[in-house]
Design an enzyme around this catalytic site. Structure first.
Site, PDB file in Angstrom:
ATOM      1  N   GLU A  46     -20.754  52.698 -40.182  1.00 22.31           N
ATOM      2  CA  GLU A  46     -21.097  53.130 -41.542  1.00 22.31           C
ATOM      3  C   GLU A  46     -20.759  52.036 -42.550  1.00 22.31           C
ATOM      4  OE1 GLU A  46     -19.088  56.796 -42.284  1.00 22.31           O
ATOM      5  OE2 GLU A  46     -20.543  57.980 -41.180  1.00 22.31           O
ATOM      6  N   GLU A  90     -24.596  60.838 -36.556  1.00 20.86           N
ATOM      7  CA  GLU A  90     -23.510  61.802 -36.654  1.00 20.86           C
ATOM      8  C   GLU A  90     -23.937  62.931 -37.583  1.00 20.86           C
ATOM      9  OE1 GLU A  90     -19.847  60.134 -38.063  1.00 20.86           O
ATOM     10  OE2 GLU A  90     -19.915  58.412 -36.704  1.00 20.86           O
TER      11      GLU A  90
END
Length: 430
Positions: A224, A359
């Site tokens: 991320e 996710e």
């Protein structure tokens, strides 16, 4: 059955961004952080706009490490014939083995409290109905900080777990996860040369170690990477380009392996706004994009009421509380999922670029009791079901984030039956 927190959200979810903290709470009043990409040769990867806009080359000699691509192989197409779109179509629902191989601080996959990954557990993941595994991995703590050489035993252990997945005919995504934040928290011009050099050194070793696996093994550039601006996006583009160029240069099956690059902060709205073109690739149709989804953050991960807004204990238009109205959602429900996923469909999927929802998840509110808890669990199950259904309806590929609350990694059984049923039922066509 006792309900366990399916998304213990990294035990230190927000503090470390180790599992995906806020990368997808894009519309939240306050955003936790999260995302990574750069330059190369011709032959585009899909049709978003495929030539890189980054003016910075991959790794700088100022931060040179030894080359670990010492024995590149001739290109090998064996077992590598499918495109990224074809592979994505073979994955209905993925499973993150979270808080394990990516655990930092103790040089052990058990350091955050989970057991070692076993071949029996991976077989159970397959049996439970998942068609792919995402393996978040830490590398930097296992590397020599002067030479960037990764410990051979750790490379071997990751390869062993990858083999478990392949033996069960699961697709498996291997990444550089939060990893102490060396890349994720430093998508900046000041760190660009240094991080590109490390990205190159690490991926030379990872790609070489896993080079003999067929197309079921997929590499992902980062986790991320935290990106807020166009300037940072150009830096991220360079990180991704270094990743692609490095993997391809190792040759063999890596010449044709499907690779995954992350949008800015893996946040849908930032990705839609800032990411106008993919990095370049030397082969066609072998790239995927990745975003994460924790919208609305008030429901999925927020842990206390704030002056700007409360936590949401409930989710879904049919699952609001009539008594605890202060914790009903005020945004981020079904219509928001539809709108955000449609953005990714239009930007990528409709142009032949698969998108991993790498996710998604929502924490269990164990502080609730009685009817409030029942309503929360029902809404939470609806959230999981809706995210899976709408991902697939928009051509996205969902990976559930689990840290040991959904599936028991020691006894190989379902722990949270309600959540599990919702996920699997999400695969059913209307």
């Amino acid at each position: 059955m006792k309900i366990i927190n399916t998304v213990a959200l990294c035990a230190i979810f927000v503090a470390t961004s180790a599992c995906g903290g806020g990368g997808s709470s894009s519309s939240a009043p306050v955003q936790p952080v999260a995302t990574s990409s750069s330059s190369s040769s011709s032959s585009s990867s899909s049709s978003l706009s495929l030539s890189s806009s980054s003016s910075v080359s991959s790794a700088s000699s100022s931060f040179a490490y030894p080359s670990y691509n010492t024995k590149p192989l001739a290109p090998d197409t064996t077992g590598m014939g499918r495109t990224a779109v074809q592979i994505a179509s073979n994955i209905s629902l993925g499973f993150n083995i979270g808080n394990t191989l990516e655990a930092t601080g103790g040089k052990s996959e058990t350091f955050w409290g989970n057991p070692k990954i076993t071949k029996e557990f991976v077989a159970f993941v397959k049996q439970a109905g998942f068609s792919a595994v995402r393996l978040p991995v830490s590398w930097d703590q296992y590397a020599n900080q002067t030479t960037a050489e990764i410990d051979a035993a750790w490379l071997g252990r990751v390869k062993e777990v990858v083999q478990y997945c392949v033996d069960n005919n699961l697709y498996v995504v291997v990444n550089i996860h939060w990893d102490g934040g060396w890349l994720e928290n430093n998508v900046t011009p000041a760190k660009q040369a240094q991080n590109n050099a490390k990205q190159k050194a690490f991926w030379e070793q990872i790609a070489t170690q896993l080079r003999e696996f067929d197309e079921r093994v997929i590499f992902a550039s980062a986790n991320e990477p935290n990106v807020e601006t166009a300037e940072q996006m150009a830096v991220l583009q360079s990180y991704h380009q270094t990743f692609i160029d490095t993997v391809r240069a190792t040759g063999g099956k890596n010449t044709y392996r499907v690779l995954v690059v992350q949008g800015p902060s893996t946040d849908i709205e930032k990705t839609n706004k800032l990411w106008s073109q993919l990095p370049t690739d030397t082969v066609k149709d072998k790239l995927m994009a990745e975003i994460h989804f924790y919208t609305p953050w008030n429901f999925t991960g927020m842990t206390k009421d704030e002056s700007w807004g409360n936590q949401f204990f409930y989710w879904g238009k049919d699952f609001h509380s009539k008594t605890d109205t202060a914790h009903n959602p005020t945004w981020g429900e079904e219509a928001a999922v539809d709108q955000l996923f449609k953005l990714m469909k239009t930007q990528f999927v409709d142009k032949g670029i698969p998108v991993l929802v790498g996710e998604f998840g929502a924490s269990l509110r164990s502080n609730l009791t009685g009817d409030d808890l029942t309503l929360h669990l029902t809404g939470r199950a609806h959230y999981f079901n809706y995210v899976v259904k709408q991902s697939l309806a928009n051509g996205l590929t969902p990976f559930f984030w689990d840290t040991g609350g959904l599936l028991d990694r020691t006894n190989n059984k379902v722990l949270d039956q309600q959540a599990y049923n919702a996920l699997i039922q999400g695969l059913s066509k209307p």
